[in-house]
Design a protein around this motif. Structure first.
Motif, PDB file in Angstrom:
ATOM      1  N   SER A 240       0.835  -1.194   0.000  1.00 20.62           N
ATOM      2  CA  SER A 240       0.000   0.000   0.000  1.00 20.62           C
ATOM      3  C   SER A 240       0.873   1.248   0.000  1.00 20.62           C
ATOM      4  N   PRO A 241       0.308   2.388  -0.388  1.00 22.39           N
ATOM      5  CA  PRO A 241       1.071   3.636  -0.306  1.00 22.39           C
ATOM      6  C   PRO A 241       1.512   3.949   1.113  1.00 22.39           C
ATOM      7  N   VAL A 242       0.692   3.523   2.089  1.00 22.22           N
ATOM      8  CA  VAL A 242       0.969   3.764   3.506  1.00 22.22           C
ATOM      9  C   VAL A 242       0.628   2.498   4.271  1.00 22.22           C
ATOM     10  N   TRP A 243       1.416   2.156   5.278  1.00 26.83           N
ATOM     11  CA  TRP A 243       1.081   1.025   6.124  1.00 26.83           C
ATOM     12  C   TRP A 243       1.433   1.363   7.566  1.00 26.83           C
ATOM     13  N   LEU A 244       1.023   0.495   8.482  1.00 23.91           N
ATOM     14  CA  LEU A 244       1.195   0.742   9.909  1.00 23.91           C
ATOM     15  C   LEU A 244       2.263  -0.153  10.502  1.00 23.91           C
ATOM     16  N   ASP A 245       2.961   0.376  11.488  1.00 16.56           N
ATOM     17  CA  ASP A 245       3.933  -0.421  12.221  1.00 16.56           C
ATOM     18  C   ASP A 245       3.233  -1.583  12.919  1.00 16.56           C
ATOM     19  N   ALA A 246       3.796  -2.776  12.791  1.00 11.80           N
ATOM     20  CA  ALA A 246       3.151  -3.980  13.327  1.00 11.80           C
ATOM     21  C   ALA A 246       3.014  -3.951  14.846  1.00 11.80           C
ATOM     22  N   GLY A 247       3.799  -3.126  15.521  1.00 16.68           N
ATOM     23  CA  GLY A 247       3.697  -3.042  16.976  1.00 16.68           C
ATOM     24  C   GLY A 247       2.336  -2.582  17.463  1.00 16.68           C
ATOM     25  N   LEU A 248       1.528  -2.001  16.565  1.00 12.81           N
ATOM     26  CA  LEU A 248       0.173  -1.587  16.942  1.00 12.81           C
ATOM     27  C   LEU A 248      -0.634  -2.768  17.468  1.00 12.81           C
ATOM     28  N   VAL A 249      -0.435  -3.939  16.871  1.00 14.23           N
ATOM     29  CA  VAL A 249      -1.186  -5.133  17.273  1.00 14.23           C
ATOM     30  C   VAL A 249      -0.959  -5.452  18.747  1.00 14.23           C
ATOM     31  N   VAL A 250       0.276  -5.391  19.196  1.00 16.67           N
ATOM     32  CA  VAL A 250       0.598  -5.729  20.574  1.00 16.67           C
ATOM     33  C   VAL A 250       0.000  -4.701  21.534  1.00 16.67           C
ATOM     34  N   LYS A 251       0.010  -3.449  21.138  1.00 17.58           N
ATOM     35  CA  LYS A 251      -0.581  -2.407  21.982  1.00 17.58           C
ATOM     36  C   LYS A 251      -2.078  -2.618  22.150  1.00 17.58           C
ATOM     37  N   ILE A 252      -2.752  -3.020  21.074  1.00 19.26           N
ATOM     38  CA  ILE A 252      -4.193  -3.272  21.152  1.00 19.26           C
ATOM     39  C   ILE A 252      -4.478  -4.440  22.087  1.00 19.26           C
ATOM     40  N   ILE A 253      -3.705  -5.511  21.940  1.00 11.59           N
ATOM     41  CA  ILE A 253      -3.887  -6.678  22.812  1.00 11.59           C
ATOM     42  C   ILE A 253      -3.621  -6.304  24.266  1.00 11.59           C
ATOM     43  N   ALA A 254      -2.549  -5.552  24.507  1.00 11.52           N
ATOM     44  CA  ALA A 254      -2.217  -5.151  25.878  1.00 11.52           C
ATOM     45  C   ALA A 254      -3.305  -4.280  26.483  1.00 11.52           C
ATOM     46  N   ALA A 255      -3.876  -3.377  25.685  1.00 13.64           N
ATOM     47  CA  ALA A 255      -4.946  -2.515  26.185  1.00 13.64           C
ATOM     48  C   ALA A 255      -6.180  -3.339  26.543  1.00 13.64           C
ATOM     49  N   CYS A 256      -6.477  -4.368  25.753  1.00 17.26           N
ATOM     50  CA  CYS A 256      -7.619  -5.239  26.060  1.00 17.26           C
ATOM     51  C   CYS A 256      -7.353  -6.060  27.321  1.00 17.26           C
ATOM     52  N   ILE A 257      -6.128  -6.545  27.465  1.00 17.13           N
ATOM     53  CA  ILE A 257      -5.755  -7.257  28.684  1.00 17.13           C
ATOM     54  C   ILE A 257      -5.887  -6.331  29.893  1.00 17.13           C
ATOM     55  N   ASN A 258      -5.456  -5.090  29.746  1.00 13.38           N
ATOM     56  CA  ASN A 258      -5.585  -4.115  30.835  1.00 13.38           C
ATOM     57  C   ASN A 258      -7.044  -3.940  31.252  1.00 13.38           C
ATOM     58  N   TYR A 259      -7.931  -3.855  30.251  1.00 16.58           N
ATOM     59  CA  TYR A 259      -9.347  -3.697  30.597  1.00 16.58           C
ATOM     60  C   TYR A 259      -9.835  -4.893  31.409  1.00 16.58           C
ATOM     61  N   ALA A 260      -9.502  -6.103  30.958  1.00 16.15           N
ATOM     62  CA  ALA A 260      -9.931  -7.301  31.675  1.00 16.15           C
ATOM     63  C   ALA A 260      -9.378  -7.306  33.100  1.00 16.15           C
ATOM     64  N   THR A 261      -8.144  -6.863  33.249  1.00 12.01           N
ATOM     65  CA  THR A 261      -7.525  -6.827  34.575  1.00 12.01           C
ATOM     66  C   THR A 261      -8.226  -5.837  35.493  1.00 12.01           C
ATOM     67  N   THR A 262      -8.618  -4.692  34.966  1.00 13.67           N
ATOM     68  CA  THR A 262      -9.326  -3.715  35.807  1.00 13.67           C
ATOM     69  C   THR A 262     -10.674  -4.243  36.263  1.00 13.67           C
ATOM     70  N   GLN A 263     -11.189  -5.247  35.554  1.00 17.58           N
ATOM     71  CA  GLN A 263     -12.471  -5.854  35.935  1.00 17.58           C
ATOM     72  C   GLN A 263     -12.263  -7.113  36.782  1.00 17.58           C
ATOM     73  N   ALA A 264     -11.049  -7.277  37.307  1.00 21.73           N
ATOM     74  CA  ALA A 264     -10.704  -8.382  38.204  1.00 21.73           C
ATOM     75  C   ALA A 264     -10.759  -9.747  37.521  1.00 21.73           C
ATOM     76  N   VAL A 265     -10.564  -9.792  36.224  1.00 20.60           N
ATOM     77  CA  VAL A 265     -10.513 -11.057  35.489  1.00 20.60           C
ATOM     78  C   VAL A 265      -9.114 -11.645  35.644  1.00 20.60           C
ATOM     79  N   THR A 266      -9.031 -12.903  36.018  1.00 19.02           N
ATOM     80  CA  THR A 266      -7.732 -13.543  36.230  1.00 19.02           C
ATOM     81  C   THR A 266      -7.002 -13.748  34.911  1.00 19.02           C
ATOM     82  N   SER A 267      -5.712 -13.966  34.983  1.00 15.45           N
ATOM     83  CA  SER A 267      -4.880 -14.015  33.782  1.00 15.45           C
ATOM     84  C   SER A 267      -5.268 -15.157  32.853  1.00 15.45           C
ATOM     85  N   ASP A 268      -5.606 -16.333  33.402  1.00 17.38           N
ATOM     86  CA  ASP A 268      -5.953 -17.448  32.534  1.00 17.38           C
ATOM     87  C   ASP A 268      -7.234 -17.177  31.759  1.00 17.38           C
ATOM     88  N   VAL A 269      -8.204 -16.554  32.425  1.00 16.97           N
ATOM     89  CA  VAL A 269      -9.462 -16.212  31.750  1.00 16.97           C
ATOM     90  C   VAL A 269      -9.242 -15.073  30.756  1.00 16.97           C
TER      91      VAL A 269
END
Length: 381
Positions: A240-269
Protein backbone atom coordinates in the motif's frame (compact mmCIF):
# COMPACT_ATOMS: atom_id res chain seq x y z
CA UNK A 1 -26.94 6.53 9.25
CA UNK A 2 -24.36 5.00 6.94
CA UNK A 3 -24.06 6.51 3.46
CA UNK A 4 -26.05 4.50 0.94
CA UNK A 5 -24.67 5.69 -2.38
CA UNK A 6 -21.22 5.99 -3.81
CA UNK A 7 -19.88 9.22 -5.19
CA UNK A 8 -19.33 8.78 -8.93
CA UNK A 9 -16.70 10.77 -10.82
CA UNK A 10 -18.41 11.48 -14.16
CA UNK A 11 -15.16 12.93 -15.54
CA UNK A 12 -13.13 9.82 -14.74
CA UNK A 13 -12.64 8.85 -18.41
CA UNK A 14 -12.22 12.37 -19.77
CA UNK A 15 -8.49 13.25 -19.54
CA UNK A 16 -8.98 16.90 -20.49
CA UNK A 17 -11.23 17.43 -17.47
CA UNK A 18 -8.97 15.76 -14.98
CA UNK A 19 -7.45 17.74 -12.15
CA UNK A 20 -3.94 16.76 -13.19
CA UNK A 21 -4.37 18.21 -16.69
CA UNK A 22 -4.08 21.80 -15.42
CA UNK A 23 -1.00 21.29 -13.29
CA UNK A 24 2.49 22.53 -14.02
CA UNK A 25 5.41 20.06 -14.00
CA UNK A 26 6.41 21.38 -10.57
CA UNK A 27 2.92 20.84 -9.23
CA UNK A 28 2.83 17.31 -10.61
CA UNK A 29 5.58 16.46 -8.14
CA UNK A 30 3.10 17.07 -5.32
CA UNK A 31 0.48 14.62 -6.59
CA UNK A 32 1.77 11.73 -4.44
CA UNK A 33 0.64 13.75 -1.41
CA UNK A 34 -2.98 13.24 -2.46
CA UNK A 35 -2.47 9.50 -2.62
CA UNK A 36 -0.67 9.45 0.71
CA UNK A 37 -3.32 11.53 2.50
CA UNK A 38 -6.16 9.38 1.16
CA UNK A 39 -4.37 6.14 2.10
CA UNK A 40 -3.51 7.46 5.58
CA UNK A 41 -7.18 8.16 6.24
CA UNK A 42 -8.31 4.77 4.96
CA UNK A 43 -5.74 2.68 6.85
CA UNK A 44 -6.24 4.72 10.04
CA UNK A 45 -10.03 4.39 10.18
CA UNK A 46 -9.77 0.69 9.29
CA UNK A 47 -7.55 -0.04 12.28
CA UNK A 48 -9.64 2.16 14.56
CA UNK A 49 -12.69 0.08 13.59
CA UNK A 50 -10.73 -3.10 14.21
CA UNK A 51 -9.56 -1.93 17.64
CA UNK A 52 -13.06 -1.05 18.75
CA UNK A 53 -14.48 -4.30 17.36
CA UNK A 54 -12.09 -6.56 19.29
CA UNK A 55 -12.43 -4.43 22.42
CA UNK A 56 -16.21 -4.83 22.30
CA UNK A 57 -15.74 -8.58 21.91
CA UNK A 58 -13.51 -8.59 24.99
CA UNK A 59 -16.00 -6.45 26.92
CA UNK A 60 -18.84 -8.82 26.04
CA UNK A 61 -16.88 -11.83 27.27
CA UNK A 62 -15.86 -10.01 30.45
CA UNK A 63 -19.52 -9.12 30.97
CA UNK A 64 -20.41 -12.82 30.83
CA UNK A 65 -17.65 -13.72 33.27
CA UNK A 66 -18.81 -11.09 35.76
CA UNK A 67 -22.51 -11.79 35.25
CA UNK A 68 -22.76 -15.54 34.90
CA UNK A 69 -26.54 -15.44 35.04
CA UNK A 70 -29.36 -16.59 32.81
CA UNK A 71 -30.01 -12.99 31.82
CA UNK A 72 -26.43 -12.53 30.62
CA UNK A 73 -26.61 -15.78 28.65
CA UNK A 74 -29.80 -14.64 26.96
CA UNK A 75 -28.20 -11.34 25.97
CA UNK A 76 -25.31 -13.12 24.27
CA UNK A 77 -27.58 -15.82 22.79
CA UNK A 78 -29.41 -13.24 20.71
CA UNK A 79 -26.22 -11.60 19.48
CA UNK A 80 -26.43 -8.53 21.67
CA UNK A 81 -23.35 -6.89 23.11
CA UNK A 82 -23.24 -7.24 26.86
CA UNK A 83 -21.26 -4.09 27.55
CA UNK A 84 -20.41 -2.12 24.39
CA UNK A 85 -17.86 0.64 24.77
CA UNK A 86 -19.02 4.22 24.72
CA UNK A 87 -16.90 6.02 22.17
CA UNK A 88 -15.80 9.63 22.29
CA UNK A 89 -14.35 11.54 19.35
CA UNK A 90 -12.59 14.78 20.20
CA UNK A 91 -12.21 16.87 17.09
CA UNK A 92 -14.44 16.27 14.09
CA UNK A 93 -12.82 17.82 11.06
CA UNK A 94 -12.27 15.95 7.81
CA UNK A 95 -10.61 12.96 9.43
CA UNK A 96 -13.03 12.84 12.35
CA UNK A 97 -15.97 12.73 9.95
CA UNK A 98 -14.45 9.80 8.07
CA UNK A 99 -13.94 7.98 11.36
CA UNK A 100 -17.57 8.50 12.37
CA UNK A 101 -18.80 7.29 8.98
CA UNK A 102 -16.63 4.17 9.20
CA UNK A 103 -17.80 3.32 12.73
CA UNK A 104 -21.43 3.59 11.59
CA UNK A 105 -21.00 1.95 8.19
CA UNK A 106 -19.39 -1.18 9.61
CA UNK A 107 -21.68 -1.27 12.66
CA UNK A 108 -18.75 -1.10 15.05
CA UNK A 109 -20.52 1.48 17.20
CA UNK A 110 -24.19 2.34 17.53
CA UNK A 111 -25.15 6.03 17.30
CA UNK A 112 -26.37 6.09 20.89
CA UNK A 113 -22.91 5.02 22.07
CA UNK A 114 -21.07 7.67 20.09
CA UNK A 115 -20.21 11.10 21.53
CA UNK A 116 -18.52 13.92 19.62
CA UNK A 117 -16.85 17.03 20.97
CA UNK A 118 -16.08 19.65 18.33
CA UNK A 119 -15.62 23.39 18.22
CA UNK A 120 -18.26 23.63 15.53
CA UNK A 121 -21.18 21.32 16.35
CA UNK A 122 -23.20 22.93 13.55
CA UNK A 123 -20.73 21.54 10.97
CA UNK A 124 -21.67 17.92 11.76
CA UNK A 125 -25.40 18.34 12.19
CA UNK A 126 -26.02 15.35 9.89
CA UNK A 127 -24.63 13.08 12.60
CA UNK A 128 -26.93 14.58 15.20
CA UNK A 129 -29.86 13.48 13.06
CA UNK A 130 -28.57 9.93 13.38
CA UNK A 131 -28.83 10.12 17.16
CA UNK A 132 -25.18 10.90 17.94
CA UNK A 133 -24.48 13.22 20.85
CA UNK A 134 -22.63 16.33 19.65
CA UNK A 135 -21.32 19.12 21.85
CA UNK A 136 -18.22 21.17 22.53
CA UNK A 137 -17.20 19.78 25.90
CA UNK A 138 -14.04 17.69 25.83
CA UNK A 139 -14.14 16.97 29.55
CA UNK A 140 -17.71 15.71 29.49
CA UNK A 141 -17.11 13.44 26.50
CA UNK A 142 -13.94 11.99 28.07
CA UNK A 143 -15.73 11.43 31.38
CA UNK A 144 -18.56 9.33 30.01
CA UNK A 145 -16.67 7.38 27.32
CA UNK A 146 -14.61 4.20 27.53
CA UNK A 147 -12.59 4.81 24.36
CA UNK A 148 -11.52 8.30 23.34
CA UNK A 149 -10.26 9.01 19.83
CA UNK A 150 -8.14 12.16 19.66
CA UNK A 151 -8.69 13.68 16.21
CA UNK A 152 -7.83 17.28 17.04
CA UNK A 153 -5.17 19.47 15.47
CA UNK A 154 -1.72 19.51 17.08
CA UNK A 155 -2.23 23.19 17.88
CA UNK A 156 -5.19 22.30 20.11
CA UNK A 157 -3.53 19.52 22.09
CA UNK A 158 -2.60 21.58 25.16
CA UNK A 159 -6.19 22.71 25.57
CA UNK A 160 -7.51 19.19 25.04
CA UNK A 161 -5.04 17.73 27.54
CA UNK A 162 -6.14 20.25 30.17
CA UNK A 163 -9.77 19.34 29.51
CA UNK A 164 -9.52 15.54 29.64
CA UNK A 165 -6.63 14.85 32.01
CA UNK A 166 -8.76 14.44 35.14
CA UNK A 167 -11.35 12.35 33.32
CA UNK A 168 -8.99 9.50 32.40
CA UNK A 169 -9.02 6.32 34.49
CA UNK A 170 -7.35 2.92 34.26
CA UNK A 171 -10.16 1.18 32.35
CA UNK A 172 -10.26 3.81 29.59
CA UNK A 173 -8.32 3.68 26.32
CA UNK A 174 -6.98 6.75 24.55
CA UNK A 175 -6.41 6.33 20.81
CA UNK A 176 -4.45 9.23 19.34
CA UNK A 177 -4.41 10.40 15.73
CA UNK A 178 -2.67 13.68 16.55
CA UNK A 179 0.20 14.10 14.12
CA UNK A 180 3.61 15.16 15.37
CA UNK A 181 2.85 14.15 18.95
CA UNK A 182 4.69 11.08 20.19
CA UNK A 183 3.11 8.57 22.53
CA UNK A 184 5.76 9.32 25.15
CA UNK A 185 5.04 13.04 25.10
CA UNK A 186 1.29 12.48 25.31
CA UNK A 187 1.80 10.06 28.19
CA UNK A 188 3.82 12.64 30.07
CA UNK A 189 1.32 15.42 29.39
CA UNK A 190 -1.61 13.34 30.62
CA UNK A 191 0.13 11.23 33.27
CA UNK A 192 -1.75 8.37 31.62
CA UNK A 193 -0.26 5.39 29.78
CA UNK A 194 -3.13 3.34 28.32
CA UNK A 195 -2.50 5.03 24.97
CA UNK A 196 -2.61 3.58 21.47
CA UNK A 197 -1.15 5.54 18.59
CA UNK A 198 -0.75 4.02 15.11
CA UNK A 199 2.68 4.66 13.64
CA UNK A 200 2.40 5.34 9.91
CA UNK A 201 5.09 4.24 7.46
CA UNK A 202 5.61 5.31 3.86
CA UNK A 203 8.31 6.10 1.35
CA UNK A 204 8.48 8.43 -1.62
CA UNK A 205 8.29 5.39 -3.86
CA UNK A 206 5.30 3.86 -2.08
CA UNK A 207 3.37 7.14 -2.36
CA UNK A 208 3.53 6.82 -6.15
CA UNK A 209 1.84 3.42 -6.22
CA UNK A 210 -1.50 3.21 -8.07
CA UNK A 211 -4.33 4.28 -5.75
CA UNK A 212 -7.93 5.29 -6.42
CA UNK A 213 -8.48 8.61 -4.67
CA UNK A 214 -11.89 9.13 -6.29
CA UNK A 215 -13.46 6.68 -3.86
CA UNK A 216 -14.26 7.73 -0.30
CA UNK A 217 -11.75 6.26 2.20
CA UNK A 218 -14.66 4.43 3.86
CA UNK A 219 -15.75 2.80 0.59
CA UNK A 220 -12.13 1.82 -0.05
CA UNK A 221 -12.63 -0.75 2.71
CA UNK A 222 -15.11 -2.56 0.47
CA UNK A 223 -12.10 -4.04 -1.33
CA UNK A 224 -10.91 -7.22 0.39
CA UNK A 225 -7.42 -7.02 -1.13
CA UNK A 226 -6.94 -3.49 0.24
CA UNK A 227 -8.29 -4.44 3.66
CA UNK A 228 -5.80 -7.30 3.88
CA UNK A 229 -2.95 -4.88 3.21
CA UNK A 230 -4.23 -2.60 5.96
CA UNK A 231 -3.77 -5.30 8.60
CA UNK A 232 -0.52 -4.37 10.44
CA UNK A 233 0.88 -7.92 10.36
CA UNK A 234 -0.16 -8.72 6.80
CA UNK A 235 2.75 -9.80 4.54
CA UNK A 236 1.23 -7.52 1.87
CA UNK A 237 1.03 -4.41 4.07
CA UNK A 238 3.96 -2.67 2.36
CA UNK A 239 2.19 -2.96 -1.00
CA UNK A 240 0.00 0.00 0.00
CA UNK A 241 1.07 3.64 -0.31
CA UNK A 242 0.97 3.76 3.51
CA UNK A 243 1.08 1.03 6.12
CA UNK A 244 1.20 0.74 9.91
CA UNK A 245 3.93 -0.42 12.22
CA UNK A 246 3.15 -3.98 13.33
CA UNK A 247 3.70 -3.04 16.98
CA UNK A 248 0.17 -1.59 16.94
CA UNK A 249 -1.19 -5.13 17.27
CA UNK A 250 0.60 -5.73 20.57
CA UNK A 251 -0.58 -2.41 21.98
CA UNK A 252 -4.19 -3.27 21.15
CA UNK A 253 -3.89 -6.68 22.81
CA UNK A 254 -2.22 -5.15 25.88
CA UNK A 255 -4.95 -2.52 26.18
CA UNK A 256 -7.62 -5.24 26.06
CA UNK A 257 -5.76 -7.26 28.68
CA UNK A 258 -5.58 -4.12 30.84
CA UNK A 259 -9.35 -3.70 30.60
CA UNK A 260 -9.93 -7.30 31.67
CA UNK A 261 -7.52 -6.83 34.57
CA UNK A 262 -9.33 -3.72 35.81
CA UNK A 263 -12.47 -5.85 35.93
CA UNK A 264 -10.70 -8.38 38.20
CA UNK A 265 -10.51 -11.06 35.49
CA UNK A 266 -7.73 -13.54 36.23
CA UNK A 267 -4.88 -14.01 33.78
CA UNK A 268 -5.95 -17.45 32.53
CA UNK A 269 -9.46 -16.21 31.75
CA UNK A 270 -8.13 -12.99 30.23
CA UNK A 271 -5.95 -14.82 27.69
CA UNK A 272 -8.79 -17.16 26.80
CA UNK A 273 -11.05 -14.16 26.18
CA UNK A 274 -8.43 -12.47 24.02
CA UNK A 275 -7.77 -15.61 22.01
CA UNK A 276 -11.46 -15.74 21.18
CA UNK A 277 -11.75 -12.01 20.43
CA UNK A 278 -8.62 -11.66 18.29
CA UNK A 279 -8.40 -14.91 16.37
CA UNK A 280 -11.86 -16.40 15.72
CA UNK A 281 -10.41 -19.79 16.58
CA UNK A 282 -11.99 -23.10 15.58
CA UNK A 283 -13.46 -24.79 18.60
CA UNK A 284 -12.24 -28.35 18.02
CA UNK A 285 -9.24 -29.47 19.98
CA UNK A 286 -7.19 -30.40 16.91
CA UNK A 287 -7.28 -26.96 15.31
CA UNK A 288 -7.31 -24.79 18.40
CA UNK A 289 -4.03 -23.32 19.64
CA UNK A 290 -3.31 -21.31 22.74
CA UNK A 291 -2.11 -18.28 20.86
CA UNK A 292 -1.70 -15.39 23.22
CA UNK A 293 -1.16 -17.46 26.33
CA UNK A 294 1.99 -19.15 25.09
CA UNK A 295 3.79 -15.94 24.19
CA UNK A 296 2.14 -13.08 26.06
CA UNK A 297 5.16 -11.72 27.87
CA UNK A 298 6.20 -8.10 28.02
CA UNK A 299 9.37 -6.64 29.54
CA UNK A 300 9.07 -6.22 33.27
CA UNK A 301 9.83 -2.50 32.90
CA UNK A 302 6.51 -2.14 31.02
CA UNK A 303 4.61 -2.97 34.22
CA UNK A 304 2.95 0.17 35.51
CA UNK A 305 1.40 -1.30 38.65
CA UNK A 306 -0.16 -4.39 40.18
CA UNK A 307 -3.85 -3.93 40.89
CA UNK A 308 -4.05 -7.09 42.99
CA UNK A 309 -1.89 -8.67 45.63
CA UNK A 310 0.66 -11.00 44.11
CA UNK A 311 0.81 -14.66 45.06
CA UNK A 312 3.44 -15.47 47.64
CA UNK A 313 6.42 -16.12 45.40
CA UNK A 314 9.64 -14.65 44.17
CA UNK A 315 9.30 -11.53 42.07
CA UNK A 316 11.45 -13.14 39.42
CA UNK A 317 8.81 -15.80 38.73
CA UNK A 318 5.80 -13.49 38.72
CA UNK A 319 5.56 -13.06 34.96
CA UNK A 320 5.76 -16.81 34.53
CA UNK A 321 2.90 -17.24 36.96
CA UNK A 322 0.70 -14.79 35.09
CA UNK A 323 1.25 -16.84 31.95
CA UNK A 324 0.25 -20.13 33.55
CA UNK A 325 -1.13 -22.61 31.06
CA UNK A 326 -4.89 -22.99 30.78
CA UNK A 327 -4.27 -26.72 30.93
CA UNK A 328 -2.86 -26.36 34.44
CA UNK A 329 -4.43 -25.15 37.64
CA UNK A 330 -3.07 -22.33 39.75
CA UNK A 331 -3.29 -22.60 43.55
CA UNK A 332 -4.32 -18.96 43.81
CA UNK A 333 -6.01 -16.52 41.43
CA UNK A 334 -3.38 -14.74 39.40
CA UNK A 335 -3.92 -11.45 37.60
CA UNK A 336 -1.88 -9.73 34.98
CA UNK A 337 -0.15 -6.57 36.06
CA UNK A 338 -1.45 -3.34 34.57
CA UNK A 339 0.77 -2.62 31.58
CA UNK A 340 1.96 0.77 30.36
CA UNK A 341 0.71 0.37 26.79
CA UNK A 342 2.58 3.51 25.73
CA UNK A 343 5.87 1.82 26.65
CA UNK A 344 5.30 -1.49 24.88
CA UNK A 345 7.27 -1.61 21.66
CA UNK A 346 7.44 -3.73 18.55
CA UNK A 347 9.97 -6.12 20.09
CA UNK A 348 7.41 -8.02 22.16
CA UNK A 349 7.62 -11.78 21.94
CA UNK A 350 3.96 -12.04 21.01
CA UNK A 351 4.48 -9.96 17.86
CA UNK A 352 7.41 -12.14 16.78
CA UNK A 353 5.22 -15.19 17.20
CA UNK A 354 2.41 -13.71 15.11
CA UNK A 355 4.69 -12.61 12.31
CA UNK A 356 6.60 -15.89 12.08
CA UNK A 357 3.69 -18.32 12.46
CA UNK A 358 1.67 -18.33 9.23
CA UNK A 359 -1.18 -20.22 10.82
CA UNK A 360 -1.64 -17.71 13.62
CA UNK A 361 -1.34 -14.84 11.18
CA UNK A 362 -4.08 -16.40 9.06
CA UNK A 363 -6.48 -16.44 12.01
CA UNK A 364 -5.61 -12.87 12.91
CA UNK A 365 -6.07 -11.63 9.34
CA UNK A 366 -9.40 -13.40 9.02
CA UNK A 367 -10.67 -11.66 12.16
CA UNK A 368 -9.41 -8.30 10.87
CA UNK A 369 -11.16 -8.62 7.50
CA UNK A 370 -14.41 -9.98 8.95
CA UNK A 371 -15.34 -6.54 10.29
CA UNK A 372 -15.58 -5.07 6.81
CA UNK A 373 -17.07 -8.10 5.07
CA UNK A 374 -20.19 -7.90 7.19
CA UNK A 375 -21.19 -4.64 5.48
CA UNK A 376 -19.96 -5.34 1.96
CA UNK A 377 -23.46 -6.01 0.64
CA UNK A 378 -24.76 -2.75 2.09
CA UNK A 379 -21.87 -0.80 0.57
CA UNK A 380 -22.62 -2.18 -2.90
CA UNK A 381 -26.32 -1.43 -3.24
Amino acid sequence: MAPKNRTVDIAANLPSLQFENALTPQQHCLLPLRTRTHAITAVSVANACYTLSVLNSVRSEVFLVKNATRAADRIMQYGLEGDPARVGIIGCGRFGRQLVRALLTFHVCKPENLFISTRRPESVVEFKEDGISIEFDNSNVASKCDVIFLCCLPSAINEVVADIKKALSLEKILYSFVSGLTTTKLKNLLNFSNIIKPELIWTEESSRKPWDITVSPVFTLDNRAIVERFCPISPQSSESPVWLDAGLVVKIIAACINYATTQAVTSDVAVEICNKAFFMLPQDGVERELLIEESFKFPEEAILMNLFEEPESDRTTYLEQTNVSMNQSSPKPVHFPYWSVADIGAGAELLDNLQMNKRLRKYFLRRFCSIFERSAAMLNF
